[in-house]
Design an enzyme around this catalytic site. Structure first.
Site, PDB file in Angstrom:
ATOM      1  N   ASP A  55     -45.804 -39.590 -11.266  1.00 50.56           N
ATOM      2  CA  ASP A  55     -44.671 -39.035 -11.992  1.00 50.56           C
ATOM      3  C   ASP A  55     -44.064 -37.924 -11.153  1.00 50.56           C
ATOM      4  O   ASP A  55     -44.761 -37.235 -10.423  1.00 50.56           O
ATOM      5  CB  ASP A  55     -45.096 -38.495 -13.363  1.00 50.56           C
ATOM      6  CG  ASP A  55     -43.885 -38.254 -14.248  1.00 50.56           C
ATOM      7  OD1 ASP A  55     -43.610 -39.101 -15.123  1.00 50.56           O
ATOM      8  OD2 ASP A  55     -43.193 -37.233 -14.061  1.00 50.56           O
ATOM      9  N   ARG A  66     -43.688 -36.576 -28.154  1.00 49.42           N
ATOM     10  CA  ARG A  66     -44.072 -37.982 -27.989  1.00 49.42           C
ATOM     11  C   ARG A  66     -45.004 -38.276 -26.811  1.00 49.42           C
ATOM     12  O   ARG A  66     -45.523 -39.369 -26.696  1.00 49.42           O
ATOM     13  CB  ARG A  66     -42.818 -38.849 -27.848  1.00 49.42           C
ATOM     14  CG  ARG A  66     -42.025 -38.546 -26.615  1.00 49.42           C
ATOM     15  CD  ARG A  66     -40.636 -39.170 -26.613  1.00 49.42           C
ATOM     16  NE  ARG A  66     -39.910 -38.780 -25.411  1.00 49.42           N
ATOM     17  CZ  ARG A  66     -39.354 -37.588 -25.216  1.00 49.42           C
ATOM     18  NH1 ARG A  66     -39.412 -36.676 -26.147  1.00 49.42           N
ATOM     19  NH2 ARG A  66     -38.737 -37.296 -24.089  1.00 49.42           N
ATOM     20  N   LYS A  81     -46.668 -33.626 -14.553  1.00 50.51           N
ATOM     21  CA  LYS A  81     -47.204 -34.544 -15.568  1.00 50.51           C
ATOM     22  C   LYS A  81     -48.417 -35.338 -15.094  1.00 50.51           C
ATOM     23  O   LYS A  81     -49.393 -35.486 -15.830  1.00 50.51           O
ATOM     24  CB  LYS A  81     -46.109 -35.513 -16.008  1.00 50.51           C
ATOM     25  CG  LYS A  81     -45.057 -34.861 -16.874  1.00 50.51           C
ATOM     26  CD  LYS A  81     -44.061 -35.889 -17.350  1.00 50.51           C
ATOM     27  CE  LYS A  81     -43.015 -35.208 -18.231  1.00 50.51           C
ATOM     28  NZ  LYS A  81     -42.014 -36.172 -18.708  1.00 50.51           N
ATOM     29  N   ASN A 126     -35.604 -45.487 -16.324  1.00 50.33           N
ATOM     30  CA  ASN A 126     -34.309 -45.864 -15.738  1.00 50.33           C
ATOM     31  C   ASN A 126     -34.388 -47.216 -15.034  1.00 50.33           C
ATOM     32  O   ASN A 126     -35.444 -47.630 -14.556  1.00 50.33           O
ATOM     33  CB  ASN A 126     -33.832 -44.780 -14.774  1.00 50.33           C
ATOM     34  CG  ASN A 126     -34.747 -44.669 -13.571  1.00 50.33           C
ATOM     35  OD1 ASN A 126     -34.595 -45.410 -12.605  1.00 50.33           O
ATOM     36  ND2 ASN A 126     -35.726 -43.763 -13.633  1.00 50.33           N
ATOM     37  N   PHE A 127     -33.212 -47.881 -14.995  1.00 49.74           N
ATOM     38  CA  PHE A 127     -33.182 -49.234 -14.434  1.00 49.74           C
ATOM     39  C   PHE A 127     -33.217 -49.251 -12.915  1.00 49.74           C
ATOM     40  O   PHE A 127     -33.636 -50.236 -12.324  1.00 49.74           O
ATOM     41  CB  PHE A 127     -31.996 -50.017 -14.987  1.00 49.74           C
ATOM     42  CG  PHE A 127     -32.344 -50.642 -16.304  1.00 49.74           C
ATOM     43  CD1 PHE A 127     -33.081 -51.816 -16.342  1.00 49.74           C
ATOM     44  CD2 PHE A 127     -32.005 -50.038 -17.500  1.00 49.74           C
ATOM     45  CE1 PHE A 127     -33.460 -52.378 -17.553  1.00 49.74           C
ATOM     46  CE2 PHE A 127     -32.381 -50.584 -18.715  1.00 49.74           C
ATOM     47  CZ  PHE A 127     -33.108 -51.765 -18.743  1.00 49.74           C
ATOM     48  N   THR A 129     -35.217 -47.525 -10.993  1.00 50.43           N
ATOM     49  CA  THR A 129     -36.626 -47.634 -10.597  1.00 50.43           C
ATOM     50  C   THR A 129     -37.209 -48.989 -11.029  1.00 50.43           C
ATOM     51  O   THR A 129     -37.996 -49.586 -10.306  1.00 50.43           O
ATOM     52  CB  THR A 129     -37.464 -46.480 -11.201  1.00 50.43           C
ATOM     53  OG1 THR A 129     -36.761 -45.269 -11.015  1.00 50.43           O
ATOM     54  CG2 THR A 129     -38.821 -46.376 -10.534  1.00 50.43           C
ATOM     55  N   CYS A 169     -33.664 -61.818 -13.559  1.00 50.46           N
ATOM     56  CA  CYS A 169     -33.256 -63.014 -14.307  1.00 50.46           C
ATOM     57  C   CYS A 169     -32.848 -62.622 -15.730  1.00 50.46           C
ATOM     58  O   CYS A 169     -32.055 -63.297 -16.369  1.00 50.46           O
ATOM     59  CB  CYS A 169     -34.391 -64.025 -14.387  1.00 50.46           C
ATOM     60  SG  CYS A 169     -34.915 -64.703 -12.817  1.00 50.46           S
ATOM     61  N   CYS A 183     -31.349 -41.602 -23.712  1.00 51.70           N
ATOM     62  CA  CYS A 183     -32.118 -40.694 -24.572  1.00 51.70           C
ATOM     63  C   CYS A 183     -31.288 -39.477 -24.928  1.00 51.70           C
ATOM     64  O   CYS A 183     -31.536 -38.804 -25.914  1.00 51.70           O
ATOM     65  CB  CYS A 183     -33.407 -40.244 -23.920  1.00 51.70           C
ATOM     66  SG  CYS A 183     -33.912 -41.173 -22.537  1.00 51.70           S
ATOM     67  N   CYS A 239     -31.044 -66.288  -8.789  1.00 56.84           N
ATOM     68  CA  CYS A 239     -31.577 -64.908  -8.880  1.00 56.84           C
ATOM     69  C   CYS A 239     -31.778 -64.340  -7.464  1.00 56.84           C
ATOM     70  O   CYS A 239     -32.468 -64.937  -6.648  1.00 56.84           O
ATOM     71  CB  CYS A 239     -32.903 -64.876  -9.638  1.00 56.84           C
ATOM     72  SG  CYS A 239     -33.623 -63.219  -9.631  1.00 56.84           S
TER      73      CYS A 239
HETATM   74 ZN    ZN Z   1     -35.503 -63.524 -10.928  1.00 53.49          ZN
END
Ligand code: ZN
Length: 337
Positions: A55, A66, A81, A126-127, A129, A169, A183, A239
């Site tokens: 992290d 949380r 963390k 996040n997308f 990463t 995909c 968030c 893909c």
């Molecule tokens: Zn794929």
């Protein structure tokens, strides 16, 4: 400690043999927020052999709602963390080998981080990463378990390279900023991470004990409306990752070096060149310009409305803004790079 895993050993799908496999397994949890904490907690209690926890951030007061491995002392002491997680988990199960890594996960280090692991567990937020994890895992043929939460809802999928479709995909491109709730705009309940992390952990255990009944779908769960959906996922004929084997995120082409952090009013800067920072020397340089404090893990420098959190590898998190150009200016000004 003889009966520590009795409840799993009498569970027929695991048994003694399965427990032995769990003991011999090595996993990595990338991101130790709400999902990562719950996953690591589950796996360490289940007796996983080795676990790496990566992290990039410090424990903050707003995490405690949380992120189940942290407490107020971690916030006061400004503990990263992964270090705080390791300290807590070692008290829970001293038989597990826990490696804590305080680092940003990026195209430079991800392959080294994952290649000796059996499974990669997604605890990121996040997308960017996640797309990177997807490419690294497809390339190295390592199973990974996607998980994401927002508001009262979450999703997960189990990705086994060469067997199942991959994340690209399911999601073709990184959702552009502003088109996706974050968030910041939707918040996150403390119940949904436990549910998604439990599915992720159970999938990991099934992979380890070589159970055939893995989740083949994209699972969507909304706890607030108590609804659940399973969406069949299919391999995209073209893909770029699992069909064409083009790893553009791994090559670093698509990764930005300054990133706004979800829900944080903060931006992270990862310098192009890695260097080692001496906190003592930096304190000398900065102490006339603002308030400086440091421990063995981080140096904090407060100036005006901003706080710079500096890590030994020259990575910096700037708090108090989401404006990347301001952050780049502050970085150049105080770190001189
Ligand atoms: Zn794929």
């Amino acid at each position: 400690m003889k009966n520590r895993y009795l409840s799993q050993i009498v569970f027929p799908e695991i048994g003694k043999k399965g427990q032995e496999k769990i003991k011999n397994a090595k996993v990595i949890v990338i991101g130790c927020g709400a999902l990562g904490c719950a996953i690591a907690n589950n796996l360490v209690r289940a007796g996983i052999g080795k676990i790496k926890i990566v992290d990039r951030d410090l424990v903050e007061i707003s995490n405690l709602q949380r992120q189940i491995l942290y407490d107020e002392e971690d916030v006061r002491e400004r503990i990263p963390k992964s270090i705080a997680a390791k300290r807590k988990l070692e008290k829970i199960n001293s038989e597990v080998k826990i490696e804590a890594i305080v680092s940003d996960v990026n195209f430079r280090n991800i392959e080294d981080l994952i290649k000796d692991c059996d499974i990669v567990l997604d605890g990121t937020d996040n997308f960017e990463t996640r797309f990177l994890i997807n490419e690294a895992c497809v390339k190295h043929k390592i199973p990974w378990i996607y998980g994401a939460v927002i508001g009262g809802a979450g999703s997960t999928a189990t990705i086994i390279p060469e067997k199942t479709p991959c994340l690209r995909c399911i999601i073709e491109e990184i959702p552009s900023p502003g088109n996706l709730p974050t968030c910041d705009t939707l918040g996150v309940l403390n119940t949904i991470p436990a549910v998604i992390a439990s599915i992720q952990t159970t999938e990991a255990l099934k992979i380890i004990v070589e159970d055939k009944n893995l989740n083949n779908d994209l699972i969507l769960i909304d706890l607030w409306s108590t609804s659940r959906e399973k969406i069949k996922i299919e391999r995209k004929r073209n893909c770029p990752v699992c069909v064409k084997k083009k790893y553009i995120f791994l090559e670093g082409e698509e990764i930005s070096h300054a990133t706004s952090l979800c829900g944080r009013n903060a931006v992270q800067i990862v310098p192009q060149k890695r260097s080692q920072i001496s906190f003592k020397k930096l304190e000398e340089k900065l102490k006339h310009l603002g308030k400086v404090k440091y421990n063995e893990f981080v140096l904090s420098f407060k100036t005006g409305d901003y706080e710079l959190i500096v890590f030994p590898d020259a990575r910096v998190i700037v708090k108090g803004t989401t404006d990347i150009s301001i952050v780049k200016t502050l970085y150049a000004k105080y770190l001189g790079i």
